[in-house]
Motif scaffolding. Sequence first.
Motif, PDB file in Angstrom:
ATOM      1  N   GLN A  98       0.817  -1.218   0.000  1.00 34.43           N
ATOM      2  CA  GLN A  98       0.000   0.000   0.000  1.00 34.43           C
ATOM      3  C   GLN A  98       0.848   1.264   0.000  1.00 34.43           C
ATOM      4  O   GLN A  98       0.317   2.375  -0.102  1.00 34.43           O
ATOM      5  CB  GLN A  98      -0.918   0.018   1.232  1.00 34.43           C
ATOM      6  N   GLY A  99       2.160   1.107   0.131  1.00 37.78           N
ATOM      7  CA  GLY A  99       3.051   2.260   0.113  1.00 37.78           C
ATOM      8  C   GLY A  99       3.232   2.941   1.451  1.00 37.78           C
ATOM      9  O   GLY A  99       3.727   4.080   1.509  1.00 37.78           O
ATOM     10  N   PHE A 100       2.867   2.275   2.541  1.00 37.54           N
ATOM     11  CA  PHE A 100       2.998   2.866   3.875  1.00 37.54           C
ATOM     12  C   PHE A 100       4.402   2.619   4.433  1.00 37.54           C
ATOM     13  O   PHE A 100       4.892   1.486   4.412  1.00 37.54           O
ATOM     14  CB  PHE A 100       1.987   2.267   4.846  1.00 37.54           C
ATOM     15  N   ASP A 101       5.026   3.659   4.963  1.00 41.53           N
ATOM     16  CA  ASP A 101       6.287   3.530   5.698  1.00 41.53           C
ATOM     17  C   ASP A 101       5.984   3.800   7.170  1.00 41.53           C
ATOM     18  O   ASP A 101       5.977   4.954   7.617  1.00 41.53           O
ATOM     19  CB  ASP A 101       7.319   4.513   5.159  1.00 41.53           C
ATOM     20  N   ILE A 102       5.717   2.742   7.907  1.00 47.55           N
ATOM     21  CA  ILE A 102       5.243   2.918   9.279  1.00 47.55           C
ATOM     22  C   ILE A 102       6.361   2.920  10.310  1.00 47.55           C
ATOM     23  O   ILE A 102       6.154   3.345  11.454  1.00 47.55           O
ATOM     24  CB  ILE A 102       4.210   1.832   9.647  1.00 47.55           C
TER      25      ILE A 102
END
Length: 384
Positions: A363-367
């Motif tokens: 999803q392209g999340f950098d958490i």
Amino acid sequence: MQMDSAIHDPLSVPDAPACPPCSGPEGGERFRQRRWADQALQVLDRDARRSADTHLLRFEGHCLEGVDIYLKDESTHPTGSLKHRLARSLFLFGICNGQIREGVPLVEASSGSTAVSEAYFARLLGLPFYAVMTRTTSAEKIEDIERQGGLCHFVDDSGQVYAEAAALAERIGGIYVDQFTNAERVTDWRGNNNIAESIFQQMQGEPRNIPAWIVMGAGTGGTSATIGRYLRYRHYATRLCVADTERSVFYDAFMTGDRSLTRCDGSRIEGIGRPRVEPSFVPDVIDHMVRVPDAASIGTMRVLSRRLGRRVGPSTGTGFYALCRLAACMMERGEEGSLVTLLCDRGERYGKTYYDDAWVKAQGFDIAPFEKKVERFLDQGGAL
């Protein structure tokens, strides 16, 4: 000879029959539906009596001096989320208004949690239930809806759910429950064991028993409306903060006053954030709003889950991140106080999405940066 003027008065109304129409097609059906409504309300009342109130947990997983944090654990409802309260209120409202009737199918526009709860109450009453939702709804929530006897009807994007739910209800001769319009009006905001009253009753005896802030996200806007109204009605100094997601218009509507705002995309945090300003969103009872990055919601969800020893959902992460920001501001100003947020639903529903590293990366999340920031803040304080 004087004649009776009433006989010739075109505006006069004939006397009503001495007895109500207990027989005949109209009278018989009305009385039958009234009896069904009485029985349905008894079913809901018995279900409520079997259920306890949700816990208010004191969160000990931090080292923030002068700040007390509490989590109102709505995941312990029979259907596992905050939306259990809303669904019950919607059903009570519909039955008492004569709209929800015996044998009438019910249709709702829902991304999951409300549909799970409404399917539960529909099953109790023996009513067909259809949930209109986007195809991206988690498989776990779809399974929960179907487990309760509900049927899922899918659309391609979140902006279609409203019109399709209304159209489906018309096609099958049903009722569109419409949580997004009715959420703010179906709950007694003055008390009657609503969530706000429950929080303050459970806070009695705590060291800082009047919270400085109550923090939550907004899906329909109904719960924030209930809490905001209750705070004013009871003259509490507590302020209400609503946290919004990236792909949502609530924050912008709050800041600009423009209720006509819309988006083409939908929220990526299930349960909160909307592509339009819902009728139940009442910005005038909200004291402050923040927009939380979606990656922060997911990262914070994971931090909180590790510290609680149990999984929570992404909307809980949204609210908790906003709470941490408020706590940081309080500490910077030298203020002390308590803060309350909601543990909205069970994290087990998101095992294949928000808790799946591959899905999060896709999803392209950098958490990771947000996880580190929140961990550091809870352990050391300072800025967030």
